[in-house]
Design a protein around this motif. Sequence first.
Motif, short mmCIF file in Angstrom:
data_model
loop_
_atom_site.label_atom_id
_atom_site.label_comp_id
_atom_site.label_asym_id
_atom_site.label_seq_id
_atom_site.Cartn_x
_atom_site.Cartn_y
_atom_site.Cartn_z
N HIS A 64 0.81 -1.20 0.00
CA HIS A 64 0.00 0.00 0.00
C HIS A 64 0.85 1.27 0.00
O HIS A 64 1.84 1.34 0.74
CB HIS A 64 -0.90 0.04 1.24
CG HIS A 64 -2.02 -0.94 1.21
ND1 HIS A 64 -1.83 -2.30 1.30
CD2 HIS A 64 -3.37 -0.75 1.10
CE1 HIS A 64 -3.00 -2.91 1.25
NE2 HIS A 64 -3.95 -2.00 1.12
N SER B 135 -13.76 2.49 -3.44
CA SER B 135 -12.94 2.76 -4.62
C SER B 135 -12.98 4.25 -4.92
O SER B 135 -13.97 4.93 -4.66
CB SER B 135 -13.44 1.96 -5.83
OG SER B 135 -14.74 2.38 -6.21
N ARG C 7 -11.44 4.67 -9.64
CA ARG C 7 -11.51 3.30 -10.16
C ARG C 7 -10.46 2.36 -9.61
O ARG C 7 -10.16 1.32 -10.21
CB ARG C 7 -11.48 3.29 -11.70
CG ARG C 7 -12.63 4.06 -12.32
CD ARG C 7 -12.68 3.88 -13.82
NE ARG C 7 -13.84 4.58 -14.37
CZ ARG C 7 -14.19 4.54 -15.66
NH1 ARG C 7 -13.47 3.82 -16.52
NH2 ARG C 7 -15.24 5.20 -16.09
N ILE C 8 -9.87 2.68 -8.46
CA ILE C 8 -8.99 1.72 -7.78
C ILE C 8 -9.45 1.59 -6.33
O ILE C 8 -10.11 2.49 -5.78
CB ILE C 8 -7.51 2.13 -7.84
CG1 ILE C 8 -7.26 3.41 -7.02
CG2 ILE C 8 -7.04 2.30 -9.27
CD1 ILE C 8 -5.78 3.71 -6.87
N ASN C 9 -9.10 0.48 -5.70
CA ASN C 9 -9.48 0.25 -4.30
C ASN C 9 -8.67 1.15 -3.38
O ASN C 9 -7.45 1.28 -3.54
CB ASN C 9 -9.27 -1.21 -3.92
CG ASN C 9 -10.22 -2.15 -4.63
OD1 ASN C 9 -11.32 -1.76 -5.00
ND2 ASN C 9 -9.78 -3.38 -4.84
N CYS D 268 -3.72 3.21 -0.94
CA CYS D 268 -4.09 2.59 -2.20
C CYS D 268 -3.00 1.61 -2.60
O CYS D 268 -1.94 1.56 -1.99
CB CYS D 268 -4.31 3.64 -3.28
SG CYS D 268 -2.80 4.46 -3.85
N ASP D 269 -3.27 0.85 -3.64
CA ASP D 269 -2.28 -0.09 -4.16
C ASP D 269 -1.01 0.66 -4.55
O ASP D 269 -1.06 1.65 -5.30
CB ASP D 269 -2.88 -0.80 -5.38
CG ASP D 269 -1.88 -1.70 -6.06
OD1 ASP D 269 -1.24 -2.51 -5.37
OD2 ASP D 269 -1.73 -1.58 -7.29
N SER E 92 -0.27 1.37 -8.15
CA SER E 92 -1.17 2.29 -8.85
C SER E 92 -1.05 3.72 -8.36
O SER E 92 -1.79 4.60 -8.82
CB SER E 92 -2.62 1.83 -8.67
OG SER E 92 -2.81 0.53 -9.15
N TYR F 92 -0.60 6.81 -10.88
CA TYR F 92 -1.85 7.17 -11.53
C TYR F 92 -2.79 7.88 -10.56
O TYR F 92 -3.40 8.91 -10.89
CB TYR F 92 -2.53 5.91 -12.08
CG TYR F 92 -4.02 6.00 -12.18
CD1 TYR F 92 -4.63 6.72 -13.20
CD2 TYR F 92 -4.84 5.39 -11.22
CE1 TYR F 92 -6.01 6.82 -13.27
CE2 TYR F 92 -6.20 5.48 -11.28
CZ TYR F 92 -6.80 6.20 -12.31
OH TYR F 92 -8.16 6.31 -12.38
N PHE F 93 -2.89 7.36 -9.33
CA PHE F 93 -3.82 7.92 -8.36
C PHE F 93 -3.39 9.33 -7.93
O PHE F 93 -4.22 10.21 -7.72
CB PHE F 93 -3.93 6.99 -7.15
CG PHE F 93 -5.01 7.37 -6.18
CD1 PHE F 93 -6.34 7.35 -6.57
CD2 PHE F 93 -4.69 7.75 -4.88
CE1 PHE F 93 -7.34 7.71 -5.67
CE2 PHE F 93 -5.68 8.11 -3.99
CZ PHE F 93 -7.01 8.09 -4.39
#
Length: 226
Positions: A137, A173, A176-178, A196-197, A200, A203-204
Motif C-alpha cells: 500500500h 474505490s 476506479r482503484i481500491n 491505495c495499491d 497504482s 496514476y492515483f
Amino acid sequence: MATLQAQDFIERSPLYRKQAGATLGRLGDSVIVAHYGEHDESAQLARCALIDLTNLARVGFRGAESAEYLKERGYALPEAPNRALTQDDGSHVARLSQTEYLLLGSLRDAGRRVAQEERNWEFGEAANYLLPRQDSHAWLLLTGEHVSDVMAKLCGVDLSPEAFPQGSVAQTSAARINVIVINLGLGELPCFQILCDRASVSYFWDAMLDAMAEFGGKPAGIDVLL
C-alpha cells in the motif's frame, strides 16, 4: 551541505519521479519530500494539499487474538470495524474488520514504533498474524477544508462531514482503484489518510491533483506537519 538525492537512499517513494524540484529530507533510511519551493506551506495545508507519506511505516495484524496482542503493546483500539483512533504518540490504528487492524506510523518518531511492531512479531500458536503493508500500500494525506469536495469527484461514497465523521473508515474505490480512506484530522485541520495499491499510486496521485485543481490544491511536504 550536499543536496539529498532520492537515489542515495535504500528506500524511496514510488512517486519520486513526480517530485522533481522538491526539497528532500531524511526519514530513517528513506527519502521524503520536505517541502516544495521556499514558501511556507501552512496556508496550502489549510486550503487543499496532498502529501506523500508512503515511506512512513505501516503494518497490519489479523486474527482472533490480534486485539489482545495490540492492547498488550499499548495501543488503544477502536470499538467497532471501520473506525480509527489516533494514539498519544501520533500514530493511528484503524479497525478494518472484526479481527483486522491497520497501524499507521507517526512522523514524531519517523514511524519507528510501528516499524518495530513488524520486526518484533513472531509466528506462534496465538491467532495473531502479521500483514505486511509497506510494499502493498501507498499512503497519501489529503488535507484542508476541501477534502470532502475533492473526494466527491473521485468516489461514489458520501465522505461529507455529516456522513463520514472524525474517526470513520471507508473501504471503497476512488478513481476506479481500491482505497482505504480514514478520517483522522490533525487537531482542527481536516485530513483524510488514504491508502491505495502501491503499484497504482502514480496514476492515483495524478487523479487526486486533477480533482484538487478546482480548489487550488497542490502537493506539499512533511515540514509543514512537524
